[in-house]
Design a protein around this motif. Structure first.
Motif, mmCIF file in Angstrom:
data_model
loop_
_atom_site.group_PDB
_atom_site.id
_atom_site.type_symbol
_atom_site.label_atom_id
_atom_site.label_comp_id
_atom_site.label_asym_id
_atom_site.label_seq_id
_atom_site.Cartn_x
_atom_site.Cartn_y
_atom_site.Cartn_z
ATOM 1 N N ASP A 191 10.125 18.857 64.334
ATOM 2 C CA ASP A 191 11.234 19.460 63.592
ATOM 3 C C ASP A 191 10.684 20.679 62.865
ATOM 4 O OD1 ASP A 191 13.394 20.179 62.072
ATOM 5 O OD2 ASP A 191 13.640 18.243 61.066
ATOM 6 N N GLU A 201 17.105 19.071 70.717
ATOM 7 C CA GLU A 201 18.143 18.256 70.092
ATOM 8 C C GLU A 201 19.066 19.106 69.231
ATOM 9 O OE1 GLU A 201 16.800 14.732 68.170
ATOM 10 O OE2 GLU A 201 15.683 14.007 69.919
ATOM 11 N N ARG A 240 14.873 21.167 66.391
ATOM 12 C CA ARG A 240 14.427 19.776 66.494
ATOM 13 C C ARG A 240 14.326 19.463 67.988
ATOM 14 N NH1 ARG A 240 15.704 15.958 62.429
ATOM 15 N NH2 ARG A 240 16.499 14.591 64.064
ATOM 16 N N TYR A 241 13.178 18.949 68.404
ATOM 17 C CA TYR A 241 13.015 18.757 69.844
ATOM 18 C C TYR A 241 11.995 17.652 70.136
ATOM 19 C CZ TYR A 241 8.924 21.749 68.959
ATOM 20 O OH TYR A 241 7.760 22.277 68.454
#
Length: 320
Positions: A52, A73, A112-113
């Motif tokens: 994040d 995300e 965010r991923y």
């Protein structure tokens, strides 16, 4: 167990990422607070991480040495450049960040991923390369999934392993999980991205896929079901290609080598359930994990289909 890192210092973030992944340089796009959070979740030859980055930042990254996949995300990746190609990604998309031996440059904007890392050799453990390239490892040839639905299925697989398997010590710490889960991920990656694997058997493969090959392969699996084995190990043991092995099982048994391995391990789990006493703390989840089943619901499905009732009934029969 996961390793959590959190920092607001750009130099500290850069050092942590360079040590944990590969050497890189970071440059923030503004002078605001550099809020960064990362959770690393290693599982054998894979790592199912989550990051994040609460600010806009550019990355200049050395070749990662591993296959690295990212799934956005929230936020955006306005550009990612590698091998002279440039692309952008948004929420809900998953992509190959770079080939293991290629550097890349990218920018993330409050992103965010998921960040999934796997050993490239895993691809060759579950698939064969094209004929005439026996020494060449299987590799991905595209950065985007073959379809949006394939990408979503891969993200679901990653999320399940990260959020359901790794946090559960009973499942995560079972020795066979560190082989079955990475192999599942590798197979899912190959089903998602274009690659050099060849599934259809050649004429030579069809010639080698005779009943004797099948018998030798089944005997090897029967004797080694308790060990960390892949379809490549089975093929090497019986001296045929992965394609020939897969064709032999499909032609003569109506299943796959890994499907047969699952049946054998299911039988062993069944025998252990019969012999276990639930009053001593034995559980279905623990026994299933010991035999490589990390998804309790799927284990129950396979078990019920084979034995006609849920595994808990077998375990609890001794307590009745």
């Amino acid at each position: 167990m996961g390793l959590a890192f959190e920092s607001t210092d750009l130099d500290e973030i850069q050092e942590f990422l360079s040590v944990g992944y590969t050497a890189m340089r970071l440059r923030a796009r503004c002078q605001e607070r550099y809020q960064y959070r990362l959770i690393r979740n290693p599982l054998g030859p894979i790592s199912l991480d989550f990051a994040d980055a609460g600010f806009d930042v550019d990355y200049l990254v050395n070749p990662p040495g591993s296959l690295c996949l990212a799934g956005v995300e929230s936020g955006t990746i306005p550009y990612l450049e590698t091998e002279g190609m440039r692309d952008s990604y948004g929420p809900g998309e998953v992509f190959l960040v770079a080939q293991p031996d290629r550097p890349f440059a990218t920018r993330s904007c409050r992103t965010r991923y998921s960040y999934t890392v796997l050993d490239p050799a895993l691809l060759s453990q579950v698939a064969a390369t094209a004929p005439g390239r026996t020494d060449a490892p299987v590799r991905l040839t595209g950065y985007r999934p073959i379809s949006p639905s394939a990408g979503q299925q891969l993200l679901r697989t990653i999320t399940f392993l990260r959020d359901q398997v790794i946090p559960a010590p009973t499942i995560r710490d079972a020795p066979l999980i560190t082989s079955t889960a990475p192999q599942l991920l590798a197979a899912a990656v190959l089903a998602t991205f274009p690659n050099t694997a060849l599934i259809d058997p050649t004429i030579e493969d069809r010639h080698d896929a005779h009943p004797a090959t099948l018998r030798r392969a089944m005997a090897f699996i029967d004797d080694h079901a308790h060990r960390d084995i892949s379809v490549a190990d089975v093929a090497a043991a019986v001296h045929v290609t992965i394609r020939a092995l897969q064709y032999a099982f499909r032609r003569h048994r109506g299943t796959t080598p890994m499907g047969y391995l699952r049946q054998v391990r299911l039988h062993h789990a069944h025998q252990e359930l019969l012999a276990s006493d639930p009053t001593t703390g034995a559980t279905v989840t623990e026994i299933a994990a010991r035999w490589g089943f990390f998804h309790p619901g799927r284990f129950a499905h396979y078990y019920r289909h084979t034995y006609g009732h849920p595994p808990a009934r077998t375990l609890l029969r001794r307590a009745c």
